[in-house]
Design an enzyme around this catalytic site. Structure first.
Site, PDB file in Angstrom:
ATOM      1  N   GLU A   1       0.859  -1.192   0.000  1.00 46.69           N
ATOM      2  CA  GLU A   1       0.000   0.000   0.000  1.00 46.69           C
ATOM      3  C   GLU A   1       0.896   1.243   0.000  1.00 46.69           C
ATOM      4  OE1 GLU A   1      -3.311   0.998  -0.213  1.00 46.69           O
ATOM      5  OE2 GLU A   1      -2.312   2.936  -0.087  1.00 46.69           O
TER       6      GLU A   1
ATOM      7  N   GLY B   1     -23.644   2.872   0.849  1.00 45.86           N
ATOM      8  CA  GLY B   1     -23.950   1.470   1.102  1.00 45.86           C
ATOM      9  C   GLY B   1     -23.404   0.536   0.049  1.00 45.86           C
TER      10      GLY B   1
ATOM     11  N   HIS C   1     -20.552  12.451  -9.450  1.00 44.70           N
ATOM     12  CA  HIS C   1     -21.605  12.256  -8.444  1.00 44.70           C
ATOM     13  C   HIS C   1     -22.376  13.564  -8.364  1.00 44.70           C
ATOM     14  CE1 HIS C   1     -23.694  11.545  -4.705  1.00 44.70           C
ATOM     15  NE2 HIS C   1     -23.307  10.280  -4.745  1.00 44.70           N
TER      16      HIS C   1
ATOM     17  N   ARG D   1     -27.239   8.705 -11.962  1.00 47.91           N
ATOM     18  CA  ARG D   1     -26.261   9.744 -11.640  1.00 47.91           C
ATOM     19  C   ARG D   1     -25.840  10.578 -12.845  1.00 47.91           C
ATOM     20  NH1 ARG D   1     -22.300   6.534  -7.375  1.00 47.91           N
ATOM     21  NH2 ARG D   1     -23.777   6.602  -5.663  1.00 47.91           N
TER      22      ARG D   1
ATOM     23  N   HIS E   1     -16.201  11.320  -9.394  1.00 41.46           N
ATOM     24  CA  HIS E   1     -16.452  10.367  -8.328  1.00 41.46           C
ATOM     25  C   HIS E   1     -15.912   8.970  -8.607  1.00 41.46           C
ATOM     26  CE1 HIS E   1     -18.382   8.710  -4.878  1.00 41.46           C
ATOM     27  NE2 HIS E   1     -19.208   7.947  -5.569  1.00 41.46           N
TER      28      HIS E   1
HETATM   29  C1  LIG Z   1     -16.487   9.687  -1.197  1.00 38.72           C
HETATM   30  C2  LIG Z   1     -16.803   8.360  -1.811  1.00 38.72           C
HETATM   31  C3  LIG Z   1     -17.966   7.694  -1.458  1.00 38.72           C
HETATM   32  C4  LIG Z   1     -18.278   6.461  -2.036  1.00 38.72           C
HETATM   33  N1  LIG Z   1     -19.409   5.811  -1.639  1.00 38.72           N
HETATM   34  C5  LIG Z   1     -19.668   4.585  -2.151  1.00 38.72           C
HETATM   35  C6  LIG Z   1     -20.776   3.832  -1.674  1.00 38.72           C
HETATM   36  O1  LIG Z   1     -21.497   4.255  -0.778  1.00 38.72           O
HETATM   37  N2  LIG Z   1     -21.010   2.620  -2.245  1.00 38.72           N
HETATM   38  C7  LIG Z   1     -20.216   2.098  -3.232  1.00 38.72           C
HETATM   39  O2  LIG Z   1     -20.489   0.999  -3.708  1.00 38.72           O
HETATM   40  N3  LIG Z   1     -19.141   2.785  -3.671  1.00 38.72           N
HETATM   41  C8  LIG Z   1     -18.848   4.004  -3.150  1.00 38.72           C
HETATM   42  N4  LIG Z   1     -17.744   4.675  -3.582  1.00 38.72           N
HETATM   43  C9  LIG Z   1     -16.853   4.034  -4.551  1.00 38.72           C
HETATM   44  C10 LIG Z   1     -16.017   2.962  -3.850  1.00 38.72           C
HETATM   45  O3  LIG Z   1     -15.682   3.386  -2.547  1.00 38.72           O
HETATM   46  C11 LIG Z   1     -14.726   2.650  -4.581  1.00 38.72           C
HETATM   47  O4  LIG Z   1     -14.930   2.572  -5.944  1.00 38.72           O
HETATM   48  C12 LIG Z   1     -14.156   1.311  -4.120  1.00 38.72           C
HETATM   49  O5  LIG Z   1     -14.009   1.352  -2.736  1.00 38.72           O
HETATM   50  C13 LIG Z   1     -12.849   1.014  -4.785  1.00 38.72           C
HETATM   51  O6  LIG Z   1     -12.196  -0.021  -4.089  1.00 38.72           O
HETATM   52  P1  LIG Z   1     -10.764  -0.460  -4.584  1.00 38.72           P
HETATM   53  O7  LIG Z   1     -10.258  -1.451  -3.612  1.00 38.72           O
HETATM   54  O8  LIG Z   1     -10.803  -0.838  -6.007  1.00 38.72           O
HETATM   55  O9  LIG Z   1      -9.885   0.885  -4.525  1.00 38.72           O
HETATM   56  P2  LIG Z   1      -9.443   1.737  -3.284  1.00 38.72           P
HETATM   57  O10 LIG Z   1     -10.304   1.523  -2.122  1.00 38.72           O
HETATM   58  O11 LIG Z   1      -9.276   3.129  -3.761  1.00 38.72           O
HETATM   59  O12 LIG Z   1      -8.018   1.121  -2.910  1.00 38.72           O
HETATM   60  C14 LIG Z   1      -6.916   1.193  -3.781  1.00 38.72           C
HETATM   61  C15 LIG Z   1      -5.657   1.294  -2.935  1.00 38.72           C
HETATM   62  O13 LIG Z   1      -4.505   1.126  -3.763  1.00 38.72           O
HETATM   63  C16 LIG Z   1      -3.491   1.999  -3.317  1.00 38.72           C
HETATM   64  N5  LIG Z   1      -2.527   2.193  -4.405  1.00 38.72           N
HETATM   65  C17 LIG Z   1      -2.709   2.897  -5.551  1.00 38.72           C
HETATM   66  N6  LIG Z   1      -1.611   2.831  -6.312  1.00 38.72           N
HETATM   67  C18 LIG Z   1      -0.708   2.074  -5.635  1.00 38.72           C
HETATM   68  C19 LIG Z   1       0.629   1.668  -5.912  1.00 38.72           C
HETATM   69  N7  LIG Z   1       1.257   2.043  -7.028  1.00 38.72           N
HETATM   70  N8  LIG Z   1       1.269   0.894  -5.000  1.00 38.72           N
HETATM   71  C20 LIG Z   1       0.653   0.531  -3.837  1.00 38.72           C
HETATM   72  N9  LIG Z   1      -0.612   0.916  -3.523  1.00 38.72           N
HETATM   73  C21 LIG Z   1      -1.280   1.658  -4.425  1.00 38.72           C
HETATM   74  C22 LIG Z   1      -4.277   3.245  -2.952  1.00 38.72           C
HETATM   75  O14 LIG Z   1      -3.533   4.103  -2.126  1.00 38.72           O
HETATM   76  C23 LIG Z   1      -5.509   2.658  -2.272  1.00 38.72           C
HETATM   77  O15 LIG Z   1      -5.333   2.501  -0.896  1.00 38.72           O
HETATM   78  C24 LIG Z   1     -17.415   5.907  -3.010  1.00 38.72           C
HETATM   79  C25 LIG Z   1     -16.246   6.570  -3.367  1.00 38.72           C
HETATM   80  C26 LIG Z   1     -15.928   7.779  -2.775  1.00 38.72           C
HETATM   81  C27 LIG Z   1     -14.669   8.473  -3.187  1.00 38.72           C
END
Ligand SMILES: Cc1cc2nc3c(=O)[nH]c(=O)nc-3n(C[C@H](O)[C@H](O)[C@H](O)COP(=O)(O)OP(=O)(O)OC[C@H]3O[C@@H](n4cnc5c(N)ncnc54)[C@H](O)[C@@H]3O)c2cc1C
Length: 468
Positions: A57, A72, A265, A302, A403
């Protein structure tokens, strides 16, 4: 003399061997890039399958955008839905998902998302997550959006329980360790180059690398590059959402898909870029423009709603809700604590605070309340009309903000990354927001957390097994 030369050669060989051994890159079965919901889920599944895992990370803490999720997580046939006796079905959920995506979704992936959604919620509940509150975000025909009781934000709860599992399983997590390059031989991914918190670079070799690094909504440079219409937009994303996977795979024969499809969003507070959860509208909130007029179906998809909001005077609007909505959603109290909310004890005070026309505002609210009473929105055809709005009122200034990235790496149903010919790249997997295709043109609210958990788990189950 000959004996001395042979002796020295042996010493050099032993010494060289020791140096080579010491410099030999670290080895593990599975490397996961990114500790958001998708990456942690992948790491847990791989570890539970008996594999050694390194989870990298780049930020100082785990969670990424997942930590920020508020509204949610969608699922059909979860234990919560079953206990509530709600009538839902996979086909209805799929139909809502495809309609939101304007039927441009990858059907197989969307189908899998729906099919495994209930299992994903149950998996989290099994870890102790509170996902007992069921609500409805825009575009759903059934209450299937799971969140903690009291309507509290979902992301911090999900990351909390996943983080506990990382500790319980002893998974090798390294924060502030950024993956800067993929290592590959003949198009087979064999490892990564990492830069740690001290700036030292090191390699790790593995049978499988899972890209779970999230989207690029935190980088204005990237989102404007892929969609110039978004110039000047605020973002709801965390600073680490910079689309690192785009650079990581640049030398591989991969065509990224749907990169221009970036979701705005509709309700983002414009000064701080804070997302105001769709659940406020879902529970009965309405939108009013700068003239004091209601102008749309607040529960439209959206993309449609964001565009309508941009067309209103000054491109800014007010989200109006009342005490009962506030009481049903603890997220609303959080916005009050952040000083984002204006409060009024009557419509006339509300008009004064918002500086909108009193006659128009009164007509808008009274007309809406009449539609709720009659069970039909004759003006904008909003399907879901939960409650009449009564004083005291609350208002938040909102405008659309970047978003979510619908585009990304092309994957198959085993979360393998596909090359230009649709053939899996050996050793490379991806999940979560770094992937594309599942959500088509427009993601249905609440489907991303489901996507992250469902495909994170699949990546963890298949990585390290498929290519052996
Ligand atoms: C404010 C907000 C509210 C939201 N609300 C909702 C909701 O209510 N319901 C819903 O379904 N979705 C929601 N979403 C969307 C959803 O949260 C995300 O799309 C989802 O959590 C993405 O998960 P992920 O594991 O793919 O990415 P992330 O949770 O973004 O995790 C990716 C991780 O990879 C790390 N990373 C990146 N590049 C590197 C690298 N080169 N080396 C090492 N680490 C790296 C990042 O730092 C991060 O910690 C919301 C998003 C936001 C921004």
């Amino acid at each position: 003399m000959r004996k001395i030369i042979v002796g020295m050669a042996i010493i050099f060989a032993i010494f060289g061997g020791i140096v080579m051994f010491l410099e030999r890159p670290e080895r593990t079965d599975v490397i996961v890039i990114g500790a958001g919901a998708s990456g942690i889920s992948a790491a847990i599944e791989a570890k539970q399958a008996g594999l050694s895992v390194v989870l990298l990370e780049k930020m100082p803490r785990i969670g990424g955008n997942s930590q920020r999720a508020t509204g949610g997580m969608n699922a059909v046939n979860s234990v919560v839905q079953e206990n509530d006796g709600l009538v839902d079905s996979e086909s209805l959920f799929l139909a809502d998902t495809l309609a939101a995506g304007h039927y441009q979704n990858d059907r197989k992936l969307a189908n899998l998302l729906v099919e495994k959604s209930g299992e994903a919620v149950n998996w989290l509940i099994g870890f102790g997550a509170d996902l007992t509150d069921l609500g409805r975000l825009a575009g759903h025909r059934v209450d299937r959006t799971h969140r903690p009781s009291g309507g509290a934000p979902v992301g911090s709860e999900v990351v909390r329980v996943l983080g506990e599992q990382l500790v319980r399983l002893g998974i090798n997590l390294r924060v502030e360790n950024k993956v800067i390059q993929l290592i590959d031989e003949d198009n087979r991914v064999t490892g990564v180059l990492v830069r740690n918190e001290e700036g030292r670079e090191y390699e790790i070799m593995a049978d499988a690398v899972v890209i779970a690094s999230g989207g690029f909504g935190g980088s204005a440079e990237r989102f404007v590059f892929y969609n110039p219409d978004l110039k000047g937009f605020k973002t709801t994303n965390h600073a680490g959402a910079t689309g690192d996977y785009i650079d990581l795979v640049a030398d591989l024969p991969i065509d990224l898909i749907d990169m221009e499809k970036i979701q705005a969003h509709p309700t983002v507070e414009p000064h701080f870029g804070i997302l105001i959860t769709e659940a406020i509208r879902g529970n009965g909130g309405i939108l009013i423009n700068m003239d004091g007029n209601r102008f749309t179906d607040e529960m439209a998809f959206r993309d449609v709603l964001s565009e309508e909001m941009r067309q209103q005077p000054m491109g800014k609007n007010f989200l109006i809700f009342d005490e009962s909505i506030r009481n049903g959603l603890s997220a609303a109290d959080a916005y009050i604590d952040m000083n984002l909310v204006m409060e009024a004890t009557s419509i006339s005070e509300l008009a004064q605070i918002l500086d909108v026309d009193l006659v128009d505002l009164t007509r808008s609210i009274e007309r809406y309340n009449g539609f709720v009473a009659g069970g039909s929105d004759e003006e904008f055809h909003r399907r879901d009309l939960p409650i009449q709005l009564t004083a005291p009122f609350f208002a938040i200034l909102v405008q659309p903000g970047v978003h979510y990235c619908m585009g990304g790496l092309p994957i198959n149903e085993s979360a393998q990354v596909l090359d230009r010919d649709g053939v899996p790249i050996q050793g490379l997997f991806a999940c979560g927001e770094a992937t594309g295709g599942i959500h088509g043109n427009n993601r249905l609210g609440g489907n991303s957390m489901t996507d992250a958990i469902v495909f994170g788990r699949i990546a963890g189950q298949t990585a390290g097994v498929v290519n052996k």
